[in-house]
Design an enzyme around this catalytic site. Structure first.
Site, PDB file in Angstrom:
ATOM      1  N   CYS A  27       0.833  -1.200   0.000  1.00 31.27           N
ATOM      2  CA  CYS A  27       0.000   0.000   0.000  1.00 31.27           C
ATOM      3  C   CYS A  27       0.875   1.261   0.000  1.00 31.27           C
ATOM      4  CB  CYS A  27      -0.942   0.102   1.205  1.00 31.27           C
ATOM      5  SG  CYS A  27      -2.094  -1.238   1.333  1.00 31.27           S
TER       6      CYS A  27
ATOM      7  N   ARG B 114       3.572   0.138  -5.100  1.00 35.01           N
ATOM      8  CA  ARG B 114       3.403  -0.469  -3.779  1.00 35.01           C
ATOM      9  C   ARG B 114       2.102  -1.260  -3.648  1.00 35.01           C
ATOM     10  NH1 ARG B 114       6.796   1.489   0.078  1.00 35.01           N
ATOM     11  NH2 ARG B 114       5.365   0.682   1.634  1.00 35.01           N
TER      12      ARG B 114
ATOM     13  N   TRP C   1      -2.932  -2.502  -1.602  1.00 36.63           N
ATOM     14  CA  TRP C   1      -2.600  -3.910  -1.813  1.00 36.63           C
ATOM     15  C   TRP C   1      -3.342  -4.655  -0.708  1.00 36.63           C
ATOM     16  CZ3 TRP C   1      -0.232  -7.964   0.830  1.00 36.63           C
ATOM     17  CH2 TRP C   1       0.193  -9.040   0.042  1.00 36.63           C
TER      18      TRP C   1
ATOM     19  N   ASN D  95      -1.293   1.993   5.895  1.00 37.16           N
ATOM     20  CA  ASN D  95      -0.500   0.903   5.343  1.00 37.16           C
ATOM     21  C   ASN D  95      -0.037   0.055   6.519  1.00 37.16           C
ATOM     22  OD1 ASN D  95       1.293  -0.761   3.963  1.00 37.16           O
ATOM     23  ND2 ASN D  95       2.969   0.709   4.091  1.00 37.16           N
ATOM     24  N   GLY D  96      -0.336  -1.250   6.493  1.00 34.00           N
ATOM     25  CA  GLY D  96       0.054  -2.131   7.597  1.00 34.00           C
ATOM     26  C   GLY D  96      -1.115  -3.009   7.972  1.00 34.00           C
TER      27      GLY D  96
ATOM     28  N   GLU E  29      16.566 -16.917 -10.526  1.00 35.89           N
ATOM     29  CA  GLU E  29      16.102 -15.546 -10.751  1.00 35.89           C
ATOM     30  C   GLU E  29      15.333 -15.448 -12.083  1.00 35.89           C
ATOM     31  OE1 GLU E  29      15.571 -13.165  -9.004  1.00 35.89           O
ATOM     32  OE2 GLU E  29      15.499 -11.414 -10.285  1.00 35.89           O
TER      33      GLU E  29
ATOM     34  N   LYS F  84      11.382 -14.298 -12.404  1.00 34.75           N
ATOM     35  CA  LYS F  84      10.942 -13.192 -13.277  1.00 34.75           C
ATOM     36  C   LYS F  84       9.808 -13.659 -14.189  1.00 34.75           C
ATOM     37  CE  LYS F  84      12.284 -10.414 -11.603  1.00 34.75           C
ATOM     38  NZ  LYS F  84      13.178 -10.424 -10.490  1.00 34.75           N
TER      39      LYS F  84
ATOM     40  N   GLU G  83       6.494 -14.032 -12.196  1.00 37.07           N
ATOM     41  CA  GLU G  83       5.817 -12.824 -11.715  1.00 37.07           C
ATOM     42  C   GLU G  83       5.387 -11.889 -12.843  1.00 37.07           C
ATOM     43  OE1 GLU G  83       7.997 -10.312  -8.975  1.00 37.07           O
ATOM     44  OE2 GLU G  83       9.882 -10.633 -10.009  1.00 37.07           O
TER      45      GLU G  83
ATOM     46  N   HIS H 266      16.787 -36.883 -10.013  1.00 38.93           N
ATOM     47  CA  HIS H 266      16.164 -37.301  -8.745  1.00 38.93           C
ATOM     48  C   HIS H 266      14.673 -36.991  -8.716  1.00 38.93           C
ATOM     49  CE1 HIS H 266      20.098 -38.289  -7.207  1.00 38.93           C
ATOM     50  NE2 HIS H 266      20.531 -37.098  -7.576  1.00 38.93           N
TER      51      HIS H 266
ATOM     52  N   LYS I 292       5.643  -3.920  -4.630  1.00 35.05           N
ATOM     53  CA  LYS I 292       7.087  -3.710  -4.594  1.00 35.05           C
ATOM     54  C   LYS I 292       7.667  -3.977  -3.216  1.00 35.05           C
ATOM     55  CE  LYS I 292      10.923  -2.406  -6.436  1.00 35.05           C
ATOM     56  NZ  LYS I 292      11.471  -3.374  -7.388  1.00 35.05           N
TER      57      LYS I 292
HETATM   58  O1  M6R Z   1      12.974  -5.234  -1.017  1.00 34.79           O
HETATM   59  P1  M6R Z   1      13.474  -6.645  -0.941  1.00 34.79           P
HETATM   60  O2  M6R Z   1      14.734  -6.847  -1.700  1.00 34.79           O
HETATM   61  O3  M6R Z   1      13.598  -7.133   0.468  1.00 34.79           O
HETATM   62  O4  M6R Z   1      12.353  -7.500  -1.650  1.00 34.79           O
HETATM   63  C1  M6R Z   1      12.389  -8.895  -1.634  1.00 34.79           C
HETATM   64  C2  M6R Z   1      11.347  -9.486  -2.522  1.00 34.79           C
HETATM   65  O5  M6R Z   1      10.071  -9.119  -2.098  1.00 34.79           O
HETATM   66  C3  M6R Z   1      11.522  -9.046  -3.982  1.00 34.79           C
HETATM   67  O6  M6R Z   1      12.788  -9.365  -4.462  1.00 34.79           O
HETATM   68  C4  M6R Z   1      10.461  -9.721  -4.881  1.00 34.79           C
HETATM   69  O7  M6R Z   1      10.698 -11.085  -4.932  1.00 34.79           O
HETATM   70  C5  M6R Z   1      10.493  -9.090  -6.262  1.00 34.79           C
HETATM   71  N1  M6R Z   1       9.159  -8.880  -6.727  1.00 34.79           N
HETATM   72  C6  M6R Z   1      11.216  -9.903  -7.255  1.00 34.79           C
HETATM   73  O8  M6R Z   1      11.185  -9.358  -8.533  1.00 34.79           O
END
Ligand code: M6R
Length: 603
Positions: A2, A27, A74, A100-101, A476, A480, A483, A499, A598
């Site tokens: 948020c 956010r 969010w 937010n929270g 990684e 990507k 998401e 395995h 984010k």
């Molecule tokens: O701000 P941070 O690096 O702690 O965030 C960690 C994850 O939430 C962040 O890397 C998330 O997986 C991203 N959406 C990946 O692209």
């Protein structure tokens, strides 16, 4: 998650709130709303959907008044909908709150308020807050006193922006365990969850800390302890980021821009002060046990760090996903925890840090955001300098984290005499050259990746395999793709295929293989053959001097040769681009992937 914003000044609040919300949309973006006060009346507009859609329908910038709050959501409590969207207003329509929270004791507070004649129109935890403020105002408290009393009843985490028609010349901000900054303008003040929201208006910010609140008028932001009300002298910071840095510069999406900014992110990060690096090296060398804690992409960067530390510096570090740290890790006074988090606000990572500290561990952090929460929890604060990252997918911050960790490993290796001074200088020079290599990777591969994206956009499953340092690279890449393109993708250590996962390989299934130079390369070729023999279509990323690989694969993404340890920096861009272009081909917004945000500020 948020984004919250607030404004008080001489200008119309609503358009400024809208602009600030657009800058914070990363956010959270399932609903949006604003509330302003004008001539003793509270005006609210809110709706479900992304900011632009809601704005098109409701004209969010048309609310009257010079004070107000805004919110981009969010969802945690209550589905995304108009009635659950913020701002939330008390029963009398006089107090508006953005939050937010999570208010953990909201059920109990709802009951208390119901017993006192209040009713609720949303499913959110937040709606108790304006009603509690209103309750305490009815008990004879002023706006500020009522907010302090209300907040005293809250359990959980909150960044709050509150306005009330009873005192329209004030905006109140409160913080506990959710980020909140004040932007100090000339004759006007802002509040926001994150710095980019206020960059076009001011570079002077105050970062509120847990247990602090601010009573804000157009000319003054008075910071106080929320519990005692005692004033606190806070020095504003001058931020180096510019509004321009948080804009798209002709790119269709932030994600694409930020992928292309990786060379610069690495260059800037490698300018780390020798003193900071020396302190981190010393801390790690003094440790009996080292944990690196992180989530998501930062976790993948941490794995690269672990590999480099072990291979080069003979230093053993255990990498733990932050949310698992408290479940499985042994902590004592000899433990050092390095927390990696680009935002510095990830709740799981902050929790791991707190658990570590409670067990006596020393904590260092590596973050991209100056003044973020993790910096206040850490004995040693280290920074990457990737600039603001707006796209929800982490891209350039990954590159910056990896560059930092490699430099750290090189330094530790030299200090421990695992490598000679000549070798150290050679490695550092190669690392400093990687930004140019990455530019060459873009030149060479971007068109090819766009073509591949067209071909594989309808794949139901895509598997990724890698060995050694190739494994975090494919982890990684798979993250990507999940998401951004919403394609089921899994990364598997190539040696682990036999395995179990090999059973999933069938004719035509795409398998992306990161073939990095070094000791594991030969075995990796064997694994490529294993999946090919079972009908997979293999797309390999490999060094351009690897002649043999061409004979083993269906498609080759060829990368300029570098040292094995640098491949996470050079191999990742094609995988980021692949996720980006597939996502776009499939019609999704890569900057705002569904269900994600984010900054993940809930556990
Ligand atoms: O701000 P941070 O690096 O702690 O965030 C960690 C994850 O939430 C962040 O890397 C998330 O997986 C991203 N959406 C990946 O692209």
């Amino acid at each position: 998650m948020c984004g919250i914003v607030g404004y008080i000044g001489k200008r119309d609040a609503a358009p400024l709130l809208l602009d600030a919300l657009r800058r914070l949309e990363y956010r959270g973006y399932d609903s949006v709303g604003e509330a302003t006060i004008h001539k003793g009346k509270l005006y609210v507009k809110k709706g479900r959907g992304k900011i632009e859609d809601v704005h098109r329908e409701l004209k969010l910038d048309s609310l009257p008044g010079n004070v107000g709050v805004g919110h981009s959501r969010w969802a945690t409590h209550g589905e995304p909908s108009k009635r659950n969207a913020h701002p939330h207003v008390d029963n009398s329509g006089k107090v508006a709150v953005v939050h937010n929270g999570i208010i953990e004791n909201y059920e109990e507070l709802r009951q208390f308020l119901r017993d006192n004649g209040y009713s609720f129109s949303s499913d959110t935890d937040t709606e108790v807050v304006p009603n509690l403020v209103s309750y305490f105002m009815k008990q004879g408290n002023g706006f500020e006193g009522a907010v302090r009393k209300a907040v005293g009843r809250l359990k959980g985490s909150y960044a709050l922006g509150i306005v009330s028609v009873s005192e329209p010349d004030k905006l109140i901000a409160v913080r506990k365990e959710s980020p909140l900054i004040l932007g100090l303008g000339s004759g006007e003040m802002f509040i926001a969850s994150d710095i980019p929201a206020v960059l076009p208006y001011t570079k002077r910010v105050i970062i509120l800390e847990d247990g602090e609140m601010a009573v804000i008028t157009p000319i003054r932001a008075l910071v106080k302890y929320t519990d005692s009300g005692k004033a606190i002298e806070k020095k504003p910071l001058r931020v180096a980021w510019t509004a321009e840095m948080a804009e798209k510069h002709g790119y269709p999406h932030f994600m694409l821009k930020e992928i292309h900014e990786q060379p610069e992110a690495i260059r800037e990060t490698l300018r780390v002060s020798a003193d900071e690096l020396a302190q981190l090296c010393k801390m790690l060398l003094d440790a009996k046990r080292i944990y690196i804690v992180a989530c998501g992409t930062s976790h993948h960067a941490a794995l690269v760090g672990k590999y480099a530390l072990a291979k080069l510096a003979d230093v053993s570090a255990e990498v733990v996903i932050s949310s698992e740290f408290q479940e499985s890790c042994m902590v004592d006074g000899g433990t050092v925890v390095l927390a990696i988090t680009q935002s510095g606000e990830t709740a799981d990572t902050l929790k791991a840090v707190r658990v570590a500290k409670a067990g006596g561990a020393r904590v260092a952090c590596l973050t991209n955001v100056v003044g973020s929460s993790v910096t206040r929890e850490s004995e040693l604060v280290c920074h990457t300098y990737a600039g603001p990252e707006i796209g929800v997918a982490a891209t350039k911050t990954f590159a910056a984290q990896v560059a930092y960790l490699l430099l750290l490993a090189f330094n530790l290796a030299k200090m421990r005499k695992c490598i000679s001074k000549v070798k150290f200088d050679e490695l550092v020079a190669q690392l400093q050259e990687t930004p140019n290599t990455i530019d060459a990777v873009f030149e060479r591969t971007e068109k090819q990746i766009e073509e591949l994206a067209k071909r594989y956009k309808d794949a139901k499953n895509i598997y990724f395999i890698g060995r050694g340092i190739g494994y975090p690279i494919v982890m990684e890449g798979a993250l990507k793709l999940k998401e951004i393109a919403y394609i089921h993708s899994e990364a598997c250590p190539a040696g682990e295929l036999k395995h179990g996962p090999l059973a999933l390989i069938e004719h035509g299934i795409p398998v992306i293989a990161a073939v990095v130079p070094g000791s594991a390369r030969g075995r990796m070729l064997g694994n490529v053959e294993e999946v090919k023999a079972r009908g997979a279509t293999v797309i390999a990323i490999a060094a351009d001097n690897d002649e043999e690989i061409k004979r083993h694969v269906n498609e080759l993404i060829s990368i300029p040769v570098t040292h094995e340890l640098l491949t996470p920096l050079t191999y990742i861009s094609p995988l980021q681009l692949l996720a980006y272009y597939i996502g776009v081909e499939r019609g999704f917004d890569p900057d705002k992937p569904r269900h994600l945000a984010k900054s993940v500020t809930v556990e």
